[in-house]
Enzyme design. Structure first.
Site, PDB file in Angstrom:
ATOM      1  N   LYS A  88      48.358  31.033  41.373  1.00  0.00           N
ATOM      2  CA  LYS A  88      47.225  31.958  41.419  1.00  0.00           C
ATOM      3  C   LYS A  88      46.005  31.330  40.747  1.00  0.00           C
ATOM      4  O   LYS A  88      46.078  30.856  39.616  1.00  0.00           O
ATOM      5  CB  LYS A  88      47.593  33.259  40.713  1.00  0.00           C
ATOM      6  CG  LYS A  88      46.448  34.261  40.577  1.00  0.00           C
ATOM      7  CD  LYS A  88      46.866  35.459  39.724  1.00  0.00           C
ATOM      8  CE  LYS A  88      45.688  36.357  39.382  1.00  0.00           C
ATOM      9  NZ  LYS A  88      46.070  37.464  38.481  1.00  0.00           N
TER      10      LYS A  88
ATOM     11  N   ASP B 163      38.147  37.126  36.523  1.00  0.00           N
ATOM     12  CA  ASP B 163      38.588  38.408  37.072  1.00  0.00           C
ATOM     13  C   ASP B 163      37.919  39.560  36.340  1.00  0.00           C
ATOM     14  O   ASP B 163      38.301  39.909  35.218  1.00  0.00           O
ATOM     15  CB  ASP B 163      40.109  38.528  36.957  1.00  0.00           C
ATOM     16  CG  ASP B 163      40.630  39.826  37.554  1.00  0.00           C
ATOM     17  OD1 ASP B 163      39.900  40.445  38.353  1.00  0.00           O
ATOM     18  OD2 ASP B 163      41.775  40.206  37.233  1.00  0.00           O
TER      19      ASP B 163
ATOM     20  N   LYS C 189      37.583  46.143  34.872  1.00  0.00           N
ATOM     21  CA  LYS C 189      38.312  46.134  33.610  1.00  0.00           C
ATOM     22  C   LYS C 189      37.405  46.581  32.470  1.00  0.00           C
ATOM     23  O   LYS C 189      36.186  46.399  32.533  1.00  0.00           O
ATOM     24  CB  LYS C 189      38.803  44.714  33.287  1.00  0.00           C
ATOM     25  CG  LYS C 189      39.810  44.116  34.234  1.00  0.00           C
ATOM     26  CD  LYS C 189      40.115  42.683  33.806  1.00  0.00           C
ATOM     27  CE  LYS C 189      41.072  41.995  34.757  1.00  0.00           C
ATOM     28  NZ  LYS C 189      42.450  42.514  34.596  1.00  0.00           N
TER      29      LYS C 189
ATOM     30  N   ASP D 180      42.719  33.465  34.197  1.00  0.00           N
ATOM     31  CA  ASP D 180      43.471  34.040  35.305  1.00  0.00           C
ATOM     32  C   ASP D 180      43.756  33.027  36.412  1.00  0.00           C
ATOM     33  O   ASP D 180      44.235  33.405  37.480  1.00  0.00           O
ATOM     34  CB  ASP D 180      42.731  35.257  35.874  1.00  0.00           C
ATOM     35  CG  ASP D 180      43.683  36.308  36.422  1.00  0.00           C
ATOM     36  OD1 ASP D 180      44.875  36.263  36.081  1.00  0.00           O
ATOM     37  OD2 ASP D 180      43.231  37.164  37.196  1.00  0.00           O
TER      38      ASP D 180
ATOM     39  N   GLU E  18      44.384  41.823  42.381  1.00  0.00           N
ATOM     40  CA  GLU E  18      43.869  40.870  43.385  1.00  0.00           C
ATOM     41  C   GLU E  18      44.709  39.611  43.517  1.00  0.00           C
ATOM     42  O   GLU E  18      44.739  38.979  44.573  1.00  0.00           O
ATOM     43  CB  GLU E  18      42.425  40.494  43.045  1.00  0.00           C
ATOM     44  CG  GLU E  18      42.248  39.395  41.998  1.00  0.00           C
ATOM     45  CD  GLU E  18      42.828  39.732  40.624  1.00  0.00           C
ATOM     46  OE1 GLU E  18      43.297  38.800  39.944  1.00  0.00           O
ATOM     47  OE2 GLU E  18      42.828  40.926  40.240  1.00  0.00           O
TER      48      GLU E  18
ATOM     49  N   ARG F 198      47.894  39.028  43.711  1.00  0.00           N
ATOM     50  CA  ARG F 198      48.954  39.076  44.709  1.00  0.00           C
ATOM     51  C   ARG F 198      48.394  38.965  46.131  1.00  0.00           C
ATOM     52  O   ARG F 198      49.103  38.514  47.036  1.00  0.00           O
ATOM     53  CB  ARG F 198      49.778  40.344  44.541  1.00  0.00           C
ATOM     54  CG  ARG F 198      49.034  41.648  44.774  1.00  0.00           C
ATOM     55  CD  ARG F 198      49.732  42.839  44.153  1.00  0.00           C
ATOM     56  NE  ARG F 198      49.653  42.809  42.697  1.00  0.00           N
ATOM     57  CZ  ARG F 198      50.249  43.692  41.909  1.00  0.00           C
ATOM     58  NH1 ARG F 198      50.972  44.666  42.423  1.00  0.00           N
ATOM     59  NH2 ARG F 198      50.121  43.605  40.600  1.00  0.00           N
TER      60      ARG F 198
END
Length: 488
Positions: free
Chosen positions: A254, A259, A266, A277, A338, A340
């Site tokens: 990933k 993010d 968030k 991330d 996001e 996944r």
């Protein structure tokens, strides 16, 4: 990076580190390990007197500094090695990097007849614990520049030290990539770093898909997640293909370079470290570069789907339906789930176009990883007992930590959507487990040869801890290289 030399005879003895180990007696509680070098007169006796006075036990990583003005050596550093296995020597190496940080040179004789694994653990500990990341001047940077290891025959340990050096260098690269602020790091920058690192390496090939390529080829998850950013997404495909390789492994990582959570934004407290991330992408890229450097006889293809999950008028929305590579659709009711979505595209591409023997993905995927297993342990998922056991053994040997988690059949119902094939972010709980079940839907015929590792928690350390330094840990690089090294 700290210089490590293997020598049969010392060239400097101004600072001398000596291994000590526990005894089964109360007096003395520890003793000097017989080493592959002649010690200066009186040093062994002085150390024997120091052990009880300083209450040294010889536990792994225990250290002490004995100052000896006007004598050689000027400083004596007893170094606990516990049971003397590789893990204990890794802890000892990390401790030595700390206690000798203000020295410029240290000499350390290894135990007589020590196996090469001892040198591997020691060197990994030294090189990883001495890592620092800073964009500006660092007045507190360690002064330690070189460590000489005294051994009976340097040739016996040369390969182990080379492997440790490469492993540490690739782990440090992954740490650099994760630590880099998002003001510099975006998908294009990351792809450029991979191109620079791969340039000129024989049998290593790189392809980078640009935003228009991703849209044209149907990578709908990557395109959707990257749609809100001015910095377009990428898909890095790095292929190490040695002649004669009989095993093909695909690694997927990933790569969300920052993010915000998207429209499902968030809180600040949850966003400020989201430059990390892309820890999974950093790990798999670094492991592939390491495999190429060490010329491991296994084909490794890494896929790093890269995107910034930002907020704008072009961002994908909660409730949107995303069409992934291969045609499967996902109802995406939470834009902060996001990772996944980009992994689903890469996994499907790997299965359909690359036909690997084994498929492994690493991702800083869920906060639920830390809730279930704490800050040091990754969550590992697989339906293949042998594959899971082999990876867990490699993780343990590398000095990292993971725990196998279940894939309950009854939780699959959570993924059912009335609008699409799948519901990407169920809210019934067991967040890490359900995310793994979602990814499994994209593994096709590789389902029984697939492993997912949720390594969100151990990808970052809040403080210095043994071979870890505050910040990115590079989790997964050491484990993957150990595992890949068993497949040739």
């Amino acid at each position: 990076m700290l210089a490590i030399r293997l020598l049969a005879e010392p060239t400097r003895l101004d600072v001398l580190a000596l291994p000590i180990r526990p005894t089964d007696r109360a007096d003395p509680p520890a003793e000097l390990v017989p080493v592959a070098a002649d010690l200066p007169d009186g040093v062994a006796d002085e150390l024997a007197a120091l052990v009880p006075a300083a209450r040294l036990t010889g536990d792994p990583g225990q250290t002490w500094t004995q100052v000896r003005p006007g004598r050689v050596p000027a400083r004596l550093l007893p170094l606990g090695i516990g049971a003397g296995d590789e893990a204990a020597w890794r802890a000892a190496g990390a401790a030595l990097a700390g206690v000798a940080a203000r020295e410029d040179h240290v000499t350390l004789p290894l135990p007589a007849g020590a196996p090469p694994a001892v040198a591997r653990g020691l060197v990994e500990g030294l090189l990883l614990a001495s890592y620092r990341f800073r964009l500006g001047a660092d007045g507190n940077a360690p002064a330690l520049a070189a460590v000489d290891l005294l051994v009976e025959d340097p040739a016996v340990y040369a390969d182990a030290v080379a492997v440790a050096r490469t492993t540490a260098a690739m782990t440090r690269l992954a740490r650099d990539l994760v630590n880099m602020p998002a003001s510099v790091k975006n998908p294009g920058w990351f792809a450029g770093q991979v191109a620079d690192a791969a340039a000129g390496v024989p049998d290593l090939n790189l392809r980078v898909r640009e935003p228009r390529d991703l849209a044209a080829e149907g990578f709908g998850g990557i395109v959707a997640v990257g749609s809100g950013s001015a910095n377009g997404p990428r898909l890095v495909e790095l292929d190490w293909r040695p002649a004669g390789a009989r095993m093909h492994v695909v690694l997927v990582g990933k790569g969300i370079t920052f993010d915000t959570g998207g429209i499902s934004i968030k809180p600040v407290s949850g966003m400020k470290l989201m430059r990390k991330d892309m820890g999974g992408a950093a790990a798999v890229v670094a492991a592939t570069l390491g495999a190429a450097t060490m010329r491991l006889p296994v084909r490794v293809t890494t896929l790093a789907p890269l995107a910034e999950n930002m907020v704008s008028g072009a961002s994908f929305r909660p409730g949107d339906v995303v069409r992934h590579y291969g045609g499967t659709t996902s109802e995406t009711t939470n834009s902060d789930a996001e990772g996944r979505l980009v992994l689903a595209d890469a996994l499907t591409y790997a299965v359909r176009e690359l036909s690997p023997d084994l498929l492994v993905d690493l991702a800083t995927l869920t906060g639920a990883n830390a809730v279930a297993l704490g800050k040091r342990t990754a969550a590992l998922y697989s339906e293949n007992d042998r594959l899971a056991a082999d990876l867990l053994a490699a993780v343990d040997a590398a000095g990292e930590a993971a725990w196998r988690m279940p894939l309950p059949a009854d939780y699959v119902d959570y993924l059912r959507s009335e609008l699409a094939d799948l519901y990407s972010a169920p809210a019934q709980g067991a967040g890490s487990v359900v995310a793994a079940l979602y990814l499994r839907e994209f593994t096709g015929e590789l389902r029984d040869r697939w492993v997912h590792v949720d390594m969100s928690a151990p990808s970052w350390s809040e403080d210095d801890d043994a071979e870890l330094t505050k910040g990115a840990t590079g989790w997964g690089v050491r484990s993957l290289l150990r595992w890949l090294g068993t497949l040739g």
